[in-house]
Motif scaffolding. Structure first.
Motif, PDB file in Angstrom:
ATOM      1  N   THR A  82       0.828  -1.210   0.000  1.00  0.00           N
ATOM      2  CA  THR A  82       0.000   0.000   0.000  1.00  0.00           C
ATOM      3  C   THR A  82       0.857   1.253   0.000  1.00  0.00           C
ATOM      4  N   LEU A  83       1.868   1.280   0.850  1.00  0.00           N
ATOM      5  CA  LEU A  83       2.733   2.455   0.961  1.00  0.00           C
ATOM      6  C   LEU A  83       3.542   2.688  -0.311  1.00  0.00           C
ATOM      7  N   LYS A  84       4.041   1.614  -0.876  1.00  0.00           N
ATOM      8  CA  LYS A  84       4.946   1.745  -2.015  1.00  0.00           C
ATOM      9  C   LYS A  84       4.237   2.271  -3.250  1.00  0.00           C
ATOM     10  N   ASP A  85       2.987   1.840  -3.452  1.00  0.00           N
ATOM     11  CA  ASP A  85       2.282   2.173  -4.691  1.00  0.00           C
ATOM     12  C   ASP A  85       1.128   3.152  -4.500  1.00  0.00           C
ATOM     13  N   GLY A  86       1.037   3.775  -3.321  1.00  0.00           N
ATOM     14  CA  GLY A  86       0.012   4.790  -3.106  1.00  0.00           C
ATOM     15  C   GLY A  86      -1.403   4.245  -3.151  1.00  0.00           C
ATOM     16  N   LYS A  87      -1.650   3.105  -2.516  1.00  0.00           N
ATOM     17  CA  LYS A  87      -2.950   2.458  -2.551  1.00  0.00           C
ATOM     18  C   LYS A  87      -3.793   2.840  -1.332  1.00  0.00           C
ATOM     19  N   VAL A  88      -4.943   2.185  -1.203  1.00  0.00           N
ATOM     20  CA  VAL A  88      -5.863   2.447  -0.101  1.00  0.00           C
ATOM     21  C   VAL A  88      -6.042   1.152   0.683  1.00  0.00           C
ATOM     22  N   LEU A  89      -5.799   1.194   1.988  1.00  0.00           N
ATOM     23  CA  LEU A  89      -5.924   0.022   2.846  1.00  0.00           C
ATOM     24  C   LEU A  89      -6.911   0.319   3.962  1.00  0.00           C
ATOM     25  N   ILE A  90      -7.955  -0.520   4.066  1.00  0.00           N
ATOM     26  CA  ILE A  90      -8.950  -0.390   5.125  1.00  0.00           C
ATOM     27  C   ILE A  90      -8.806  -1.587   6.050  1.00  0.00           C
ATOM     28  N   ILE A  91      -8.563  -1.355   7.334  1.00  0.00           N
ATOM     29  CA  ILE A  91      -8.360  -2.438   8.296  1.00  0.00           C
ATOM     30  C   ILE A  91      -9.404  -2.339   9.402  1.00  0.00           C
TER      31      ILE A  91
END
Length: 430
Positions: A317-326
């Motif tokens: 997520t951090l490397k590719d600018g994604k969205v993570l919902i936990i």
């Protein structure tokens, strides 16, 4: 980038809630929060890098993650993994006679290739009632398609004429369009498949396979190992071991049906993977003399197993600018580890791609004006109808130097359990 997400029973003020990652027009206590926690899209739009959602048990926090997870799955799979007779997996609000028969509403606003899109649909258990897709090519929002049950109107830009008749009543037109190679639909579903991840913090073992595959394939391996070491989990390295086994090598006492299930779709042999953590062994003088291997499943804590499982998705997520919902972000991990992960996202140095982290939690240690702006803190609370209200701390007149954690525990923002008198809990005469 995720901008907004709305869910509920459409046109019901009791049921529809909207979560937003749009930065509010406010000034944080520390200017560094504004510099690190917010990133600018253009002169009119600034987005947040992280957001925390708090609330009592059964207040609806997890339902937000589940709703987004369902929306994502239905968009990607409704045209290929459902049949015409299957029910749609929506759950109507059952505590109100006015809304229990109404369709469920889902809408998401996101940025893809520097353009803003707004997509949504309404659905009952039996059919898709409506569906829409708009985007902003320059300055004004433009319709790409709009659906009212079987009536689907498509713009020339969308290039999907003739696909309307191929769309089942229980499938999304967007999903069908992608199946027939409509480029805009393909790009949107590819964005959702690869960019938006929804993770359950209580069921994190299912994500361990992704972390393991990254270590095996050397994809983000160094970054994952670096993260695990920096979080002080007590080991110096990780070893992933692949072993081949055949049907004959399985234990004799294992029933044949289980053996066949294990080796399903494998002609002769399969591969098992074990993960071991490497610990330093020291002598009486405190000098390291050798290493010891611990099995991740049998000899490491559940908290360590969870952090390992999340390490791959976090780095990706951090490397590719994604969205993570936990969901249940804080379950089984130390508050300082939770805080460290949030700080990684709230940093220009460690999050240069402007990845976004959204999590549901009970960890009040994170409720700090040194970690979050007020618009990054959200609350869920059941209203008088039993439905979820979702609101931001930015809606309150709160000083930036206020103790967010203390005020929350005192009930000043709501979204806490109101526990009755338990003094006579075991008194049989009461």
């Amino acid at each position: 980038m995720l901008i907004e997400f709305s869910v509920g029973n459409y046109r019901s003020f009791k049921e529809q809630v909207t979560f937003s990652m749009v930065a509010a027009n406010l000034v944080a206590k520390d200017k560094k929060l504004d510099e690190n926690n917010v990133f600018e899209i253009d002169d009119d739009l600034k987005l947040l890098k992280s957001a925390a959602i708090y609330g009592a048990n059964a207040s609806g926090k997890s339902n937000m993650a589940k709703a987004l997870g369902f929306m994502r799955w239905f968009m990607i799979n409704s045209s290929k993994e459902t049949q015409s007779t299957e029910k749609i997996g929506v759950e109507p609000f059952k505590l109100d006679t006015e809304t229990e028969a109404k369709p469920s509403f889902f809408e998401i606003v996101f940025l893809m290739n520097n353009k803003r899109y707004r997509y949504g649909f309404e659905a009952t258990r039996d059919k898709v009632v409506s569906e829409w897709l708009f985007y902003v090519p320059k300055s004004r929002e433009t319709k790409l398609f709009e659906r009212k049950e079987d009536n689907i109107r498509v713009s020339k830009t969308y290039k999907a004429d003739g696909i309307q008749q191929k769309t089942r009543h229980n499938a999304l037109f967007l999903s069908v369009s992608a199946q027939f190679n409509v480029q805009i639909a393909e790009r949107i579903l590819d964005w959702f498949t690869n960019t938006v991840k929804v993770v359950s913090g209580l069921d994190d073992r299912r994500y361990r396979g992704y972390t393991v595959s990254c270590l095996i394939d050397n994809e983000n391996k160094d970054e994952i190992l670096h993260l695990l070491k920096k979080l002080d989990l007590g080991f110096s390295n990780v070893k992933v071991k692949e072993s081949k086994f055949t049907l004959d090598s399985l234990p004799n006492q294992l029933p044949d049906e289980i053996k066949n299930f294990i080796l399903k779709n494998v002609e002769k042999e399969a591969i098992s993977v074990s993960v071991q953590t490497i610990h330093l062994k020291i002598d009486r003088k405190g000098n390291s003399v050798s290493t010891e291997l611990f099995d991740l499943d049998d000899q490491e804590s559940e908290g360590t197993q969870k952090v390992f499982a999340l390490a791959g998705p976090l780095v990706d997520t951090l490397k590719d600018g994604k969205v993570l919902i936990i969901d249940e972000f804080d379950a089984r991990i130390h508050p300082l580890i939770s805080r460290a992960i949030v700080e990684v996202f709230n940093s220009k140095e460690t999050n240069p791609s402007n990845a976004q982290l959204i999590f549901m939690t009970h960890d009040t240690n994170l409720l700090s004006n040194k970690l979050f702006r007020r618009d990054q803190i959200w609350f869920t609370e059941k209203n008088r109808y039993g439905a979820t209200d979702l609101y931001s701390l930015a809606e309150y007149k709160v000083r930036n130097d206020a103790s967010f954690e203390s005020d929350y525990i005192k009930g000043r923002y709501g979204a806490i359990p109101y526990i009755g008198n338990l003094n006579h809990l075991l008194d049989s005469h009461v």
